[in-house]
Write a protein that holds these residues in place. Structure first.
Motif, PDB file in Angstrom:
ATOM      1  N   ILE A 515       0.847  -1.196   0.000  1.00 28.41           N
ATOM      2  CA  ILE A 515       0.000   0.000   0.000  1.00 28.41           C
ATOM      3  C   ILE A 515       0.881   1.244   0.000  1.00 28.41           C
ATOM      4  CG2 ILE A 515      -1.865   1.206   1.179  1.00 28.41           C
ATOM      5  CD1 ILE A 515      -2.563  -1.584   0.067  1.00 28.41           C
ATOM      6  N   ASP A 516       0.678   2.114  -0.995  1.00 31.49           N
ATOM      7  CA  ASP A 516       1.526   3.304  -1.101  1.00 31.49           C
ATOM      8  C   ASP A 516       1.115   4.364  -0.078  1.00 31.49           C
ATOM      9  OD1 ASP A 516      -0.609   4.955  -2.164  1.00 31.49           O
ATOM     10  OD2 ASP A 516      -0.264   4.029  -4.121  1.00 31.49           O
ATOM     11  N   LYS A 517       1.947   5.384   0.045  1.00 31.12           N
ATOM     12  CA  LYS A 517       1.767   6.398   1.081  1.00 31.12           C
ATOM     13  C   LYS A 517       0.461   7.160   0.914  1.00 31.12           C
ATOM     14  CE  LYS A 517       5.299   8.578   2.698  1.00 31.12           C
ATOM     15  NZ  LYS A 517       6.448   9.496   2.973  1.00 31.12           N
ATOM     16  N   LYS A 519      -2.407   6.219  -0.437  1.00 28.58           N
ATOM     17  CA  LYS A 519      -3.554   5.405  -0.043  1.00 28.58           C
ATOM     18  C   LYS A 519      -3.576   5.167   1.460  1.00 28.58           C
ATOM     19  CE  LYS A 519      -6.100   1.173  -1.054  1.00 28.58           C
ATOM     20  NZ  LYS A 519      -6.153  -0.101  -1.812  1.00 28.58           N
ATOM     21  N   ARG A 520      -2.418   5.067   2.080  1.00 27.78           N
ATOM     22  CA  ARG A 520      -2.370   4.874   3.535  1.00 27.78           C
ATOM     23  C   ARG A 520      -3.064   6.034   4.249  1.00 27.78           C
ATOM     24  NH1 ARG A 520       2.163   1.470   5.879  1.00 27.78           N
ATOM     25  NH2 ARG A 520       2.796   0.094   4.183  1.00 27.78           N
ATOM     26  N   TYR A 521      -2.812   7.247   3.775  1.00 28.13           N
ATOM     27  CA  TYR A 521      -3.440   8.414   4.396  1.00 28.13           C
ATOM     28  C   TYR A 521      -4.948   8.441   4.166  1.00 28.13           C
ATOM     29  CZ  TYR A 521       1.023  10.669   5.534  1.00 28.13           C
ATOM     30  OH  TYR A 521       2.242  10.972   6.071  1.00 28.13           O
ATOM     31  N   SER A 522      -5.382   8.121   2.953  1.00 28.34           N
ATOM     32  CA  SER A 522      -6.804   8.233   2.624  1.00 28.34           C
ATOM     33  C   SER A 522      -7.616   7.042   3.126  1.00 28.34           C
ATOM     34  CB  SER A 522      -6.979   8.374   1.107  1.00 28.34           C
ATOM     35  OG  SER A 522      -6.453   7.235   0.430  1.00 28.34           O
ATOM     36  N   GLU A 523      -7.068   5.841   2.990  1.00 28.13           N
ATOM     37  CA  GLU A 523      -7.814   4.629   3.323  1.00 28.13           C
ATOM     38  C   GLU A 523      -7.840   4.363   4.821  1.00 28.13           C
ATOM     39  OE1 GLU A 523     -10.002   1.078   2.299  1.00 28.13           O
ATOM     40  OE2 GLU A 523      -9.565   2.981   1.299  1.00 28.13           O
ATOM     41  N   PHE A 524      -6.742   4.686   5.505  1.00 29.61           N
ATOM     42  CA  PHE A 524      -6.626   4.315   6.914  1.00 29.61           C
ATOM     43  C   PHE A 524      -6.727   5.540   7.825  1.00 29.61           C
ATOM     44  CE2 PHE A 524      -4.562   0.911   4.522  1.00 29.61           C
ATOM     45  CZ  PHE A 524      -5.290  -0.174   4.988  1.00 29.61           C
ATOM     46  N   ASP A 525      -7.742   6.326   7.567  1.00 33.18           N
ATOM     47  CA  ASP A 525      -8.093   7.437   8.449  1.00 33.18           C
ATOM     48  C   ASP A 525      -8.872   6.871   9.639  1.00 33.18           C
ATOM     49  OD1 ASP A 525      -8.660  10.551   8.740  1.00 33.18           O
ATOM     50  OD2 ASP A 525     -10.543   9.479   9.102  1.00 33.18           O
ATOM     51  N   SER A 526      -8.455   7.197  10.845  1.00 37.47           N
ATOM     52  CA  SER A 526      -9.040   6.563  12.034  1.00 37.47           C
ATOM     53  C   SER A 526     -10.540   6.818  12.149  1.00 37.47           C
ATOM     54  CB  SER A 526      -8.322   7.041  13.298  1.00 37.47           C
ATOM     55  OG  SER A 526      -8.442   8.440  13.446  1.00 37.47           O
ATOM     56  N   GLN A 527     -10.980   8.037  11.849  1.00 36.56           N
ATOM     57  CA  GLN A 527     -12.403   8.333  12.001  1.00 36.56           C
ATOM     58  C   GLN A 527     -13.244   7.583  10.975  1.00 36.56           C
ATOM     59  OE1 GLN A 527     -13.618  10.109  14.680  1.00 36.56           O
ATOM     60  NE2 GLN A 527     -15.446   9.072  13.904  1.00 36.56           N
ATOM     61  N   LEU A 528     -12.730   7.439   9.755  1.00 32.53           N
ATOM     62  CA  LEU A 528     -13.455   6.672   8.742  1.00 32.53           C
ATOM     63  C   LEU A 528     -13.590   5.208   9.159  1.00 32.53           C
ATOM     64  CD1 LEU A 528     -11.936   8.082   5.407  1.00 32.53           C
ATOM     65  CD2 LEU A 528     -14.187   8.573   6.401  1.00 32.53           C
ATOM     66  N   ILE A 529     -12.523   4.660   9.730  1.00 32.48           N
ATOM     67  CA  ILE A 529     -12.574   3.260  10.174  1.00 32.48           C
ATOM     68  C   ILE A 529     -13.575   3.102  11.314  1.00 32.48           C
ATOM     69  CG2 ILE A 529     -11.247   1.342  11.121  1.00 32.48           C
ATOM     70  CD1 ILE A 529      -8.751   2.613   9.857  1.00 32.48           C
ATOM     71  N   THR A 554       3.666   8.450   8.322  1.00 32.37           N
ATOM     72  CA  THR A 554       2.827   7.599   7.483  1.00 32.37           C
ATOM     73  C   THR A 554       2.248   6.473   8.332  1.00 32.37           C
ATOM     74  OG1 THR A 554       4.273   8.051   5.597  1.00 32.37           O
ATOM     75  CG2 THR A 554       2.766   6.180   5.409  1.00 32.37           C
ATOM     76  N   PRO A 555       0.937   6.225   8.264  1.00 24.81           N
ATOM     77  CA  PRO A 555       0.329   5.148   9.065  1.00 24.81           C
ATOM     78  C   PRO A 555       0.973   3.793   8.790  1.00 24.81           C
ATOM     79  CG  PRO A 555      -1.374   6.562   8.140  1.00 24.81           C
ATOM     80  CD  PRO A 555      -0.078   6.985   7.508  1.00 24.81           C
ATOM     81  N   ASP A 556       1.206   3.039   9.862  1.00 23.09           N
ATOM     82  CA  ASP A 556       1.849   1.728   9.736  1.00 23.09           C
ATOM     83  C   ASP A 556       1.088   0.652  10.511  1.00 23.09           C
ATOM     84  OD1 ASP A 556       3.871  -0.119   8.989  1.00 23.09           O
ATOM     85  OD2 ASP A 556       4.808   0.129  10.954  1.00 23.09           O
TER      86      ASP A 556
END
Length: 567
Positions: A515-517, A519-529, A554-556
């Motif tokens: 997963i690129d940087k 997408k990590r920011y957009s896909e793994f947003d804590s509030q969206l999850i 970057t989210p990991d």
């Protein structure tokens, strides 16, 4: 309940001293009005929020009044992210007027900043433990010190420090300007010995000192400490000679209990000379050590530990195995593990081998050529080769196993867990061959192991496929509460996996390396999850995201603490 009602209140209060608050409330709440009255009158609750379920956390916060609590453990580790923040929404720490013990485990920075300034209002506090917020283990990164926490300590805690009898912290530099007139026990994580000298001079009654040191240096101008009786020294990098250790111990002339252990790297060659230790250890009643040497040791290395002083006078026995040398009197102070195929290279000074070192962690590589040894204290087992459970049972007391590391070739062991490992509660799946070896998982088919509460997965972040069938695993382990660390590629992966495990309390994910940087920011947003969890799983959750590094945000890793699901 009729029989219980006849017992005096004092008897219940005596019983409660041996139980945590959650155990008391679970066992005795709402049995009767009289029992509820007994619970309300009890004033010595001990609360431990490590790895707790959210429902238990909530129940305790709603049922117990702060003045009833004498011991409190708060933890923001991966299985309870943001717990302390939520706790502080229920209470202010100064409300715990009868608190004697406070332990803050990897508590997040903002929560620490709210708690520390109020410690001076806890007039009965005598035991305090708090570490750094990064929580990277026993040893911390001293180049990443939080200056705000340091500045808070002298202002907020000086009054509290005066009354403490026990203190455990990583913030050693902040303590150098404080007085410790009543301190009896100190556990300290230091980069070096530099701040220790000033601290010891302000602790005239100190009896026990445990030091986690990065490096053993700054011994110059060190002042004596005559009050100390017990000294435990655990050094990350043990580049120290026995002469240097001797000089250090001269400053603690009344110590009778000494332990020394090196963690990383190799110990100085002089440390395995029993004749030199005999000169230093004359006054010790307890002496334990563990050294990791560069070269493989032989039985000849034990000759200097076979003297009358070691064997007859002190009754101290030493073992060497491969490149480790250690005493045998402490089961958790010797080797971190023992490999069963290395038994030929295990030598000891124990007469007639009447006693055997009792490790807690054993790696079982292949059928041993020498099975005269029987291990009765193994709690953590990693069988890399498996013949039969009968062979295992002849060498290891399987009844004591609590943690089991399992790899595909030994999946057949699953069918023996219920009958042979009644204490087992944690399974660790090793998946190092995840992309090249798809195992037969029929051993799990139709099997349910309700005793397993924790699953740990060690799977490469760049694995192309999973060898594990999660649907089968969720069926086989229906009461699992904690899971770590599963690779995911999307938010939908997270929702799907959480949905499979109905009793889940906490889970950690690692973002797949592909997963690129962006997408990590957009896909793994804590509030969206969290919104997705509430929408699709009908429960709320707490989420903490760990980044790749301090410099790369970057989210990991993603850690979730789940509330109970609405059914």
């Amino acid at each position: 309940m009729t029989q219980l009602a006849r017992l005096p209140t004092e008897l219940f209060h005596e019983l409660f001293q041996y139980l945590w608050a959650n155990e008391i409330l679970h066992s005795f709440s709402n049995l009767s009005d009289q029992m509820n009255s007994i619970l309300e009158s009890y004033s010595s609750y001990r609360i431990n929020f490590q790895s707790t379920r959210y429902s238990i956390f909530q129940r305790i916060c709603e049922q117990i009044q702060p003045e009833q609590v004498i011991s409190l453990i708060l933890s923001d580790k991966n299985d309870t992210p943001h717990l302390t923040k939520i706790f502080l929404s229920y209470f202010h720490i100064q409300q715990f007027t009868n608190l004697r013990l406070l332990s803050l485990i990897q508590v997040e920075h903002d929560s620490l900043c709210k708690i520390l300034p109020e410690l001076s209002k806890l007039k009965r506090l005598h035991s305090l433990s708090f570490d750094n917020s990064s929580g990277k283990g026993k040893f911390v990164d001293f180049t990443d010190t939080n200056t705000k926490i340091y500045s808070l300590l002298p202002k907020s805690s000086s009054e509290t420090i005066l009354q403490l009898k026990y203190l455990c912290t990583t913030y050693s530099d902040a303590l150098t300007s404080m007085n410790f007139p009543n301190l009896l026990q100190l556990r300290l994580n230091c980069h070096s010995l530099h701040p220790l000298n000033a601290i010891l001079q302000q602790a005239p009654q100190l009896k026990s000192l445990t030091l986690f040191l990065d490096v053993f240096r700054d011994l110059y101008a060190f002042q004596p400490c005559y009050s100390l009786r017990k000294l435990i020294l655990i050094v990350k990098h043990a580049h120290m000679s026995i002469d240097l250790i001797g000089q250090f111990l001269e400053k603690f002339s009344n110590v009778t209990h000494f332990e020394l252990k090196n963690i990383f790297g190799f110990a100085h060659r002089s440390l395995i000379d029993g004749f030199q230790w005999e000169r230093i250890a004359q006054s010790f009643s307890i002496f334990n050590f563990k050294f990791h040497m560069k070269d493989t040791l032989t039985e000849r290395n034990l000759d200097s530990f076979r003297t009358r002083f070691w064997i007859e006078e002190k009754h101290w026995f030493v073992v060497c195995q491969h490149n480790y040398l250690f005493t045998v009197s402490l089961s958790d102070f010797g080797l971190p593990y023992i490999g069963l195929t290395c038994m030929k290279s295990l030598y000891s000074t124990i007469p007639n081998n009447a006693i055997l070192y009792h490790p807690k962690y054993l790696i079982f590589h292949r059928r041993p050529s020498n099975t005269q040894f029987c291990f009765t204290t193994i709690q953590n087992l990693q069988p890399i080769w498996l013949g039969s459970v009968q062979l295992l049972s002849s060498i290891i007391d399987l009844n004591q196993i609590q943690y089991l590391t399992i790899i595909p070739p030994v999946f057949s062991l699953f069918k023996n867990i219920s009958s042979h490992m009644p204490k087992l509660h944690t399974l660790r799946f090793e998946g190092n061959q995840v992309d090249i070896d798809v195992p037969e998982q029929s051993s799990l088919s139709g099997l349910q192991l309700k005793q397993i509460h924790t699953l740990q997965f060690h799977i490469a972040k760049d694995s192309k496929k999973s060898i594990y069938d999660l649907q089968m695993i969720s069926y086989s382990f229906p009461l699992v509460e904690h899971i770590s660390t599963w690779p995911v590629k999307s938010r939908s992966d997270i929702i799907y996996i959480i949905g499979l495990f109905k009793q889940l309390s906490s889970i950690s994910f690692v973002i797949h390396q592909s997963i690129d940087k962006i997408k990590r920011y957009s896909e793994f947003d804590s509030q969206l999850i969290l919104n997705d969890i509430e929408k699709y799983l009908h429960c709320s959750a707490m989420c903490r995201i760990d980044f790749i590094s301090e410099n790369d945000r970057t989210p990991d890793l993603l850690h979730f603490w789940l509330c109970e699901r609405v059914r």
